[in-house]
Design a protein around this motif. Structure first.
Motif, PDB file in Angstrom:
ATOM      1  N   ASP A  14       0.814  -1.216   0.000  1.00 35.25           N
ATOM      2  CA  ASP A  14       0.000   0.000   0.000  1.00 35.25           C
ATOM      3  C   ASP A  14       0.846   1.264   0.000  1.00 35.25           C
ATOM      4  N   VAL A  20       1.465  -1.105  -5.798  1.00 38.94           N
ATOM      5  CA  VAL A  20       0.000  -1.110  -5.870  1.00 38.94           C
ATOM      6  C   VAL A  20      -0.433  -1.463  -7.290  1.00 38.94           C
ATOM      7  N   GLU A  21       0.179  -0.818  -8.277  1.00 44.82           N
ATOM      8  CA  GLU A  21      -0.173  -1.092  -9.676  1.00 44.82           C
ATOM      9  C   GLU A  21       0.221  -2.502 -10.083  1.00 44.82           C
ATOM     10  N   TYR A  23       0.446  -5.096  -8.108  1.00 41.04           N
ATOM     11  CA  TYR A  23      -0.477  -6.018  -7.446  1.00 41.04           C
ATOM     12  C   TYR A  23      -1.851  -5.983  -8.114  1.00 41.04           C
ATOM     13  N   ARG A  24      -2.277  -4.833  -8.559  1.00 45.18           N
ATOM     14  CA  ARG A  24      -3.564  -4.721  -9.268  1.00 45.18           C
ATOM     15  C   ARG A  24      -3.522  -5.511 -10.575  1.00 45.18           C
ATOM     16  N   LEU A  85      -5.627  -0.414   0.954  1.00 42.54           N
ATOM     17  CA  LEU A  85      -4.976  -0.941  -0.243  1.00 42.54           C
ATOM     18  C   LEU A  85      -5.983  -1.167  -1.364  1.00 42.54           C
ATOM     19  N   ALA A  88      -7.081   1.989  -2.983  1.00 43.81           N
ATOM     20  CA  ALA A  88      -6.045   2.467  -3.917  1.00 43.81           C
ATOM     21  C   ALA A  88      -6.095   1.712  -5.239  1.00 43.81           C
ATOM     22  N   MET A  89      -6.447   0.445  -5.193  1.00 43.82           N
ATOM     23  CA  MET A  89      -6.456  -0.355  -6.419  1.00 43.82           C
ATOM     24  C   MET A  89      -7.752  -0.223  -7.210  1.00 43.82           C
TER      25      MET A  89
END
Length: 120
Positions: A14, A20-21, A23-24, A85, A88-89
């Motif tokens: 996070d 973050v990107e 993981y997305r 998190l 954010a995604m």
């Protein structure tokens, strides 16, 4: 099972916009990479210092790789870490204000007290 490791993953991902990107876009690959390279790194310690014993259980790995925040909550991941998190995604995919937060609440509505233990 390690709530500590789940929360460490959520916390560290996070706080890094690139992670973050990543993981997305590639949750399974990101979880595998993070577990192999970051899981045993000691927070707030000297570079190069690490432990050797931390690893996700299969159900933890599957929940993380599937972006399954209800399962993460049931496993004891801290709800504030999962919420921040996943906002954010996925908040950007919604057209209405707070739409993702409402979806998060709906998906966790089946949970009742006592909630899973979030102590680490």
């Amino acid at each position: 099972m390690s709530r500590y490791l789940l929360n460490k993953f959520l916390f560290t991902v996070d706080r890094d916009p690139d992670l973050v990107e990543r993981y997305r876009d590639d949750p399974q690959g990101t979880v595998a990479w993070w577990e192999a390279n970051e899981a045993n790194r000691i927070l707030a310690c000297h570079i190069g210092e690490s432990s050797t014993w931390l690893a996700f259980a299969d159900d933890e790995r599957a929940a993380l790789a599937g972006h399954d925040y209800p399962a993460l909550f049931a496993l004891g991941a801290h709800p504030f870490l999962t919420l921040t998190l996943f906002i954010a995604m996925f908040e950007r995919d919604n057209s209405e204000p707070l739409e993702f937060q409402k979806e998060y609440a709906r998906k966790l509505a089946h949970m009742s007290l006592p909630y899973p233990d979030i102590a680490t």
